[in-house]
Design an enzyme around this catalytic site. Structure first.
Site, PDB file in Angstrom:
ATOM      1  N   ASP A  70       0.882  -1.171   0.000  1.00 38.94           N
ATOM      2  CA  ASP A  70       0.000   0.000   0.000  1.00 38.94           C
ATOM      3  C   ASP A  70       0.921   1.223   0.000  1.00 38.94           C
ATOM      4  OD1 ASP A  70      -1.591   2.170   0.570  1.00 38.94           O
ATOM      5  OD2 ASP A  70      -2.778   1.139   2.095  1.00 38.94           O
ATOM      6  N   SER A 149      -0.738  13.558 -14.390  1.00 38.51           N
ATOM      7  CA  SER A 149      -1.940  13.440 -15.227  1.00 38.51           C
ATOM      8  C   SER A 149      -2.196  14.772 -15.930  1.00 38.51           C
ATOM      9  CB  SER A 149      -3.153  13.116 -14.353  1.00 38.51           C
ATOM     10  OG  SER A 149      -4.354  13.221 -15.092  1.00 38.51           O
ATOM     11  N   TYR A 162      -8.042  15.167  -7.078  1.00 31.55           N
ATOM     12  CA  TYR A 162      -7.208  14.399  -8.012  1.00 31.55           C
ATOM     13  C   TYR A 162      -6.257  15.354  -8.741  1.00 31.55           C
ATOM     14  CZ  TYR A 162      -5.989  11.229 -11.876  1.00 31.55           C
ATOM     15  OH  TYR A 162      -5.305  10.452 -12.796  1.00 31.55           O
ATOM     16  N   ILE A 195      -6.513   7.455 -21.108  1.00 29.06           N
ATOM     17  CA  ILE A 195      -6.128   6.094 -21.513  1.00 29.06           C
ATOM     18  C   ILE A 195      -7.202   5.143 -20.980  1.00 29.06           C
ATOM     19  CG2 ILE A 195      -4.317   4.319 -21.411  1.00 29.06           C
ATOM     20  CD1 ILE A 195      -3.219   6.970 -22.475  1.00 29.06           C
TER      21      ILE A 195
HETATM   22  P1  NAP Z   1      -5.492   1.535 -12.716  1.00 26.85           P
HETATM   23  O1  NAP Z   1      -5.582   0.471 -13.728  1.00 26.85           O
HETATM   24  O2  NAP Z   1      -6.615   1.713 -11.742  1.00 26.85           O
HETATM   25  O3  NAP Z   1      -4.094   1.364 -11.960  1.00 26.85           O
HETATM   26  C1  NAP Z   1      -3.817   1.918 -10.719  1.00 26.85           C
HETATM   27  C2  NAP Z   1      -3.384   0.806  -9.801  1.00 26.85           C
HETATM   28  O4  NAP Z   1      -2.965   1.368  -8.543  1.00 26.85           O
HETATM   29  C3  NAP Z   1      -4.558  -0.162  -9.485  1.00 26.85           C
HETATM   30  O5  NAP Z   1      -4.135  -1.490  -9.587  1.00 26.85           O
HETATM   31  C4  NAP Z   1      -4.883   0.233  -8.069  1.00 26.85           C
HETATM   32  O6  NAP Z   1      -5.500  -0.781  -7.327  1.00 26.85           O
HETATM   33  C5  NAP Z   1      -3.506   0.559  -7.532  1.00 26.85           C
HETATM   34  N1  NAP Z   1      -3.570   1.245  -6.248  1.00 26.85           N
HETATM   35  C6  NAP Z   1      -4.545   2.065  -5.771  1.00 26.85           C
HETATM   36  N2  NAP Z   1      -4.252   2.468  -4.526  1.00 26.85           N
HETATM   37  C7  NAP Z   1      -3.075   1.879  -4.205  1.00 26.85           C
HETATM   38  C8  NAP Z   1      -2.259   1.904  -3.049  1.00 26.85           C
HETATM   39  N3  NAP Z   1      -2.620   2.597  -1.961  1.00 26.85           N
HETATM   40  N4  NAP Z   1      -1.111   1.203  -3.057  1.00 26.85           N
HETATM   41  C9  NAP Z   1      -0.750   0.482  -4.143  1.00 26.85           C
HETATM   42  N5  NAP Z   1      -1.492   0.405  -5.259  1.00 26.85           N
HETATM   43  C10 NAP Z   1      -2.641   1.100  -5.288  1.00 26.85           C
HETATM   44  O7  NAP Z   1      -5.355   2.958 -13.420  1.00 26.85           O
HETATM   45  P2  NAP Z   1      -4.365   3.497 -14.535  1.00 26.85           P
HETATM   46  O8  NAP Z   1      -5.202   4.266 -15.464  1.00 26.85           O
HETATM   47  O9  NAP Z   1      -3.451   2.447 -15.019  1.00 26.85           O
HETATM   48  O10 NAP Z   1      -3.569   4.573 -13.662  1.00 26.85           O
HETATM   49  C11 NAP Z   1      -2.170   4.502 -13.422  1.00 26.85           C
HETATM   50  C12 NAP Z   1      -1.699   5.905 -13.083  1.00 26.85           C
HETATM   51  O11 NAP Z   1      -1.903   6.736 -14.226  1.00 26.85           O
HETATM   52  C13 NAP Z   1      -2.459   6.556 -11.940  1.00 26.85           C
HETATM   53  O12 NAP Z   1      -1.562   7.292 -11.143  1.00 26.85           O
HETATM   54  C14 NAP Z   1      -3.428   7.487 -12.652  1.00 26.85           C
HETATM   55  O13 NAP Z   1      -3.806   8.569 -11.843  1.00 26.85           O
HETATM   56  C15 NAP Z   1      -2.589   7.904 -13.846  1.00 26.85           C
HETATM   57  N6  NAP Z   1      -3.347   8.399 -14.988  1.00 26.85           N
HETATM   58  C16 NAP Z   1      -4.232   7.618 -15.660  1.00 26.85           C
HETATM   59  C17 NAP Z   1      -4.908   8.144 -16.755  1.00 26.85           C
HETATM   60  C18 NAP Z   1      -5.907   7.358 -17.544  1.00 26.85           C
HETATM   61  O14 NAP Z   1      -6.599   7.945 -18.388  1.00 26.85           O
HETATM   62  N7  NAP Z   1      -6.021   6.055 -17.357  1.00 26.85           N
HETATM   63  C19 NAP Z   1      -4.680   9.469 -17.146  1.00 26.85           C
HETATM   64  C20 NAP Z   1      -3.779  10.236 -16.436  1.00 26.85           C
HETATM   65  C21 NAP Z   1      -3.114   9.686 -15.362  1.00 26.85           C
HETATM   66  P3  NAP Z   1      -7.122  -0.742  -7.183  1.00 26.85           P
HETATM   67  O15 NAP Z   1      -7.664  -0.927  -8.556  1.00 26.85           O
HETATM   68  O16 NAP Z   1      -7.391  -1.867  -6.248  1.00 26.85           O
HETATM   69  O17 NAP Z   1      -7.462   0.624  -6.615  1.00 26.85           O
END
Ligand code: NAP
Length: 267
Positions: A70, A149, A162, A195
């Site tokens: 975590d 982001s 956020y 994404i």
């Molecule tokens: P994702 O698939 O939800 O990946 C995030 C991962 O982090 C999930 O497996 C989540 O687990 C895990 N997580 C959450 N809280 C945590 C904690 N306390 N300790 C360890 N792991 C934890 O989302 P993603 O889109 O790949 O996002 C990855 C990063 O990119 C994030 O920082 C997000 O803000 C950023 N981002 C994403 C986008 C987009 O459009 N997808 C755009 C800009 C930035 P749970 O699912 O169990 O919460």
């Protein structure tokens, strides 16, 4: 490919720690780094997803250590760094990818939600930078990559907390780069645009988790409309930027935020 070019982007012999690696961008980062030759330490709160990522990394032929972590818990993050050193000897790359998103207007904000987003998205990155810097300090080299982001650049209603955590991550990246550069450690950020991942797909999935194809097309069309390229991104659009930052190809780059965002925000 030209040998010098291949070696500039290679992670052969490197160890990379990736948080948030149970799915989405974090899983893809683990795969991209493994394809570039790195051994991996993958961390997340989701153990099932981590096991799936580990299998993919092993299939590429790289070593992988799985550690439920975590990132909001500083002791857990320190222990992740120790595990990486104990199991694989050193840490060359540390990618802070884990994150959470919650949508609510400021007038409806409740403390637990606000604190959780700050704890994971901002302090989780801070503890990761600190742990990585301690581990890399003695080697005199390393690359830390923080995922911010476009939401940290562009104000969006319901994303106040956020957005502020992601803007703060970009600032932390600069401060850390200034502090750690003299120790040979580079710190950069990547600020993705939209994404399709488990974080964003709930915008077009039903309560039982099935994708509503019409709603998906509608959401992607809305997201694409703010891009001059009229597109949303894929996970590799982010992880290829991360590979550049992880590798020696970016040896002259620190304190910067790369923005693979389809042009929705331009500096
Ligand atoms: P994702 O698939 O939800 O990946 C995030 C991962 O982090 C999930 O497996 C989540 O687990 C895990 N997580 C959450 N809280 C945590 C904690 N306390 N300790 C360890 N792991 C934890 O989302 P993603 O889109 O790949 O996002 C990855 C990063 O990119 C994030 O920082 C997000 O803000 C950023 N981002 C994403 C986008 C987009 O459009 N997808 C755009 C800009 C930035 P749970 O699912 O169990 O919460």
């Amino acid at each position: 490919m030209h040998e010098a070019l291949e070696s500039a982007f290679s992670l052969d012999g490197r160890v990379a720690v990736v948080t948030g690696a149970a799915g989405g961008i974090g899983r893809e980062a683990a795969i991209t780094f493994a394809q570039a030759g790195a051994d991996l330490v993958i961390a997340d709160v989701g153990e099932e997803g981590l096991a799936g990522t580990a299998e993919m990394v092993r299939a590429i032929g790289r070593r992988v250590v799985v550690r439920r972590t975590d990132v909001s818990d500083v002791a857990d993050v320190d222990s992740l760094a120790r595990t990486a050193i104990d199991e694989l000897g050193h840490i060359d790359v540390w990618a802070n990818v884990a994150g959470v998103i919650r949508y609510f207007p400021i007038v409806d904000a409740v403390e637990p939600d606000v604190r959780r987003i700050v704890d994971v998205n901002l302090l989780g990155v801070y503890w990761g930078v600190a742990a990585a810097a301690r581990a890399m300090g003695s080697q005199g080299r390393g690359s830390i990559i923080n995922i911010a982001s476009a939401g940290g650049d562009v104000p969006a209603p319901t994303l106040s907390v956020y957005g502020m955590t992601k803007a703060a991550v970009m600032h932390l990246t600069k401060t850390a780069a200034a502090e750690l550069g003299p120790r040979g450690i580079r710190v950069n950020a990547v600020a993705p645009g939209f994404i399709e991942t488990p974080m964003t797909s709930p915008q077009f999935t039903d309560a039982d988790g099935t994708v509503d194809p019409a709603r998906r097309i509608q959401v992607l069309a809305v997201k694409s409309s703010s891009s001059p390229l009229a597109m949303t991104g894929e996970t590799t659009d982010i992880t290829y930027a991360m590979l550049y930052l992880a590798s020696d190809a970016s040896r002259f780059m620190t304190g910067q935020t790369m923005r693979p965002n389809g042009g929705v925000f331009m500096v």
